[in-house]
Design an enzyme around this catalytic site. Sequence first.
Site, PDB file in Angstrom:
ATOM      1  N   GLN A 237      30.408  -9.150 -61.601  1.00 44.29           N
ATOM      2  CA  GLN A 237      29.797  -8.087 -60.504  1.00 44.29           C
ATOM      3  C   GLN A 237      31.072  -7.984 -59.530  1.00 44.29           C
ATOM      4  O   GLN A 237      31.121  -7.116 -58.848  1.00 44.29           O
ATOM      5  CB  GLN A 237      28.732  -8.735 -59.412  1.00 44.29           C
ATOM      6  CG  GLN A 237      27.400  -8.906 -60.256  1.00 44.29           C
ATOM      7  CD  GLN A 237      26.275  -9.321 -59.661  1.00 44.29           C
ATOM      8  OE1 GLN A 237      25.597 -10.280 -60.022  1.00 44.29           O
ATOM      9  NE2 GLN A 237      26.141  -8.804 -58.393  1.00 44.29           N
ATOM     10  N   ARG A 384      18.968 -10.300 -55.346  1.00 47.17           N
ATOM     11  CA  ARG A 384      18.700  -8.967 -54.945  1.00 47.17           C
ATOM     12  C   ARG A 384      18.614  -9.164 -53.325  1.00 47.17           C
ATOM     13  O   ARG A 384      17.408  -9.020 -52.772  1.00 47.17           O
ATOM     14  CB  ARG A 384      17.328  -8.620 -55.403  1.00 47.17           C
ATOM     15  CG  ARG A 384      17.332  -7.261 -55.583  1.00 47.17           C
ATOM     16  CD  ARG A 384      16.446  -6.604 -56.513  1.00 47.17           C
ATOM     17  NE  ARG A 384      16.387  -5.311 -56.528  1.00 47.17           N
ATOM     18  CZ  ARG A 384      16.191  -4.500 -57.724  1.00 47.17           C
ATOM     19  NH1 ARG A 384      16.005  -4.795 -58.906  1.00 47.17           N
ATOM     20  NH2 ARG A 384      16.486  -3.122 -57.695  1.00 47.17           N
ATOM     21  N   CYS A 385      19.434  -9.645 -52.778  1.00 44.22           N
ATOM     22  CA  CYS A 385      19.534  -9.989 -51.370  1.00 44.22           C
ATOM     23  C   CYS A 385      21.090  -9.760 -50.918  1.00 44.22           C
ATOM     24  O   CYS A 385      21.732 -10.044 -51.581  1.00 44.22           O
ATOM     25  CB  CYS A 385      18.776 -11.447 -51.325  1.00 44.22           C
ATOM     26  SG  CYS A 385      19.425 -12.242 -49.799  1.00 44.22           S
ATOM     27  N   GLU A 760      18.307  -3.937 -52.204  1.00 42.53           N
ATOM     28  CA  GLU A 760      17.853  -5.364 -52.098  1.00 42.53           C
ATOM     29  C   GLU A 760      16.570  -5.025 -51.399  1.00 42.53           C
ATOM     30  O   GLU A 760      15.627  -5.861 -51.443  1.00 42.53           O
ATOM     31  CB  GLU A 760      18.931  -6.000 -50.927  1.00 42.53           C
ATOM     32  CG  GLU A 760      20.327  -5.823 -51.477  1.00 42.53           C
ATOM     33  CD  GLU A 760      20.521  -6.426 -52.759  1.00 42.53           C
ATOM     34  OE1 GLU A 760      20.030  -7.325 -53.042  1.00 42.53           O
ATOM     35  OE2 GLU A 760      22.068  -6.097 -53.082  1.00 42.53           O
TER      36      GLU A 760
END
Length: 806
Positions: A237, A384-385, A760
Amino acid sequence: MNDMTPTSAERAAKLEGMGCKRKRVEDIRFVQGKGNYVDDIKLPGMLYGDLVRSPHGHARVKKIDTAKAAALPGVVAVITAETLKTVNLAWMPTLAGDTQMVLADGKVLFQNQEVAFVIAESREAAADAVELVEVEYEPLPVNVDPLKAMTDGAPMIREDLKDKTDGAHGKRKHYNHIFSWQAGDKAAADAAFAKAEVTLREMIIYPRVHPCPLETCQCVASFDKIKGELTLWGTFQAPHVIRTVGSLISKIPEHKIHVIAPDIGGGFGNKVGAYPGYICAIVASIVTGRPVKWTEDRIENLSTTAFARDFYMDVEIAATKDGRVTGLRCYTIADHGAFDACANATKWPAGLFSIISGSYDFPAAYCLVDGVYTNKAPGGVAYRCSFRVTEAAYCIERAMDIMAHKLGMDPAEFRMKNLIRREQFPYTSAFGWQYDSGDYQTALKKAMESVDYKKLREEQEAKREAFKRGETRDLMGIGVSFFTEIVGAGPSRACDILGIAMFDSAEIRIHPTGSGICRLGTKSQGQGHETTYAQIIATELGLPADSITVEEGNTDTAPYGLGTYGSRSTPVSGAATAMACRKIKAKAQMIAAYMLEVHDDDLEWDVDRFRVKGNPERFKTMTELAWAAYHQVPPGMEPGLEAINYYDPPNFTYPFGAYICVVDIDVDTGQTKVRRFYALDDCGTRINPMIIEGQIHGGLTEAFGIAMGQEIRYDADGNVTTASFLDYFLPTAVETPHWETDWTTTPSPHHPIGAKGVGESPNVGGVPCFSNAINDAFAFLGSTHIQMPHDHWRTWMAAEKLGLHA
Ligand code: CDP
């Protein structure tokens, strides 16, 4: 202008710029199976690596015998910590300032920890050889309970830190203590509690969960001995960070490392950090002189690569009797597992957790987080934060609901009363965050009207009466959540990774014929970057989105960037893209002025062209200007049309949303049906409404998974009992509810195009919304807080505890 001449609006529509539901360009290759993932990379002479892993949660490693494995046909070598020590790589630094064993060095600290690396001619031979590596273990006492980690006599996890009284973030108060981190004003918060009319205190646990990208973590390392160069393809990523950290660890000069992240099948934070498998593959390639591929299987991914959450939050709220919040305190124990490999901005050991005052106007607030070691896998990623925002939002949203019930107020009304008001923006929270923009009341009001909240509450009341009369065994729950995100890490004054400031970048090159390429330091894992960055350029430069190629993930070609996670791509690289466009546009304007023989200031921009003010028939389109940039520039001007921008955002962006969920629970089975889920999101300027909707569907589905069943569980012996999809809940289309999406638009005042992140948000707001709905169903029976995950068994147990099965 004749009737056939397209209007400005028609020309703008053709560009498919911002606001357009442009179809995802990357899907052309994805839906045809033509994506290029790490597993598609097959190099001549490539070898395969596989890891021997510990069956124990905590044990001393007495002996490793690799002879039988090494003798297996097809096996090229077996690497252990002893091999890695010869190149000083038995341990590696983590992003959080700790060190982590690459391969077991004296002890194993969690089940499935990496012990040895087998390199073979085929995956099958490597897997067979893994079974033949003989390891003698002496089991040690195990602790997987973070609340016991700092007690007397708790098993010492990290013998290597035994005598260290200081950690990366200050004093350590116990041998299993990693850090203490605090924010806010303790004295002010204590004073608010001292004079509070109503208080609540609750232990709110966000269990250990794990992101589940379709593609697991993997890499191919290829070391060229002649050139002394390493090429590393991987599921990264943040490719540039991997290159820099790789260079620092391996001492291979940075320009001789080429990191390439090809297509990535989902990341969700799981692919930010560096894993032992990567290091082993690199060392194996250096040792053998051949390319080495390492691919994780699903069990390895679920049980050893970076987990998320595992926060134990002891939260308190103070309020007046008429429902105004006056103070907030939260003490948290954060379970970081055996090594502190948390993927946060380096200065923030508990991430952005101090966003815990959420969307409410708390006059005083304080939080303290203690990180501890246990016999669990390391990690602590932003699944996802945005760096622990999800934990904070869950905690405050549950606490607000509990307080509303305690005060006898409707949870939505209680929120409405305490939301930060529109006129308070930019708003500085009690923790010091500067919320850039918001219109919370409008959003919550719209959400309540859209679902006819009043009617739902009336229906619920009638059902509760029927339940009390024994006419139904169903309970109806209404969940409300209102969340504020903090995304776009980050302003470099606040955020860095191992000293690298958290900016991001875009380099745009417009070709003579008016098409172009944009290269960025971010890396899409499915978010549709190739589609949306081109839309920003289309609007900014007046060139069709279809004429722009977007390229990410290659450290040789992309400008330096910090990567994609925590919804930072739009707030940071989206801004860099717009700013690079503006440099190009400024140059194009000078060329236009020269060609039209007017002063720069006499020109105005009109969708895709500069035209002479008051004389719109005289213009030069961007396509014409691109051509001119290569052969007709004003005297003294450099030819070409390109620009680069490194964008250091002045602040985070603060997206927000109002979610409402309705559930029906059968108290005899615990079976929960999500009848309705409405999500209103505000991410400022919307670049692609269709992609936003897709992001929200995906995030809500993950939120549903987390709230309703996901948990990485360990038994008392340290066995991880949820390491496959048989035991770990991954919702499929069958279980996933229908999502209703909606929006308001409150642009960010400091972002060049007013956009905030969105990826997110649905997870941040979704999890508390589900949990509030389940808890709300039971609240009228005296239940305060049922811990997640709300699987049928736990929901049944909650009913049992309330005596509903008698
Ligand atoms: O960093 P990451 O890509 O995960 O998150 P993001 O910045 O929230 O963007 C996710 C996707 O949504 C990207 O394709 C964005 O361009 C798109 N998006 C959008 O269309 N409009 C926004 N205001 C925010 C994101």
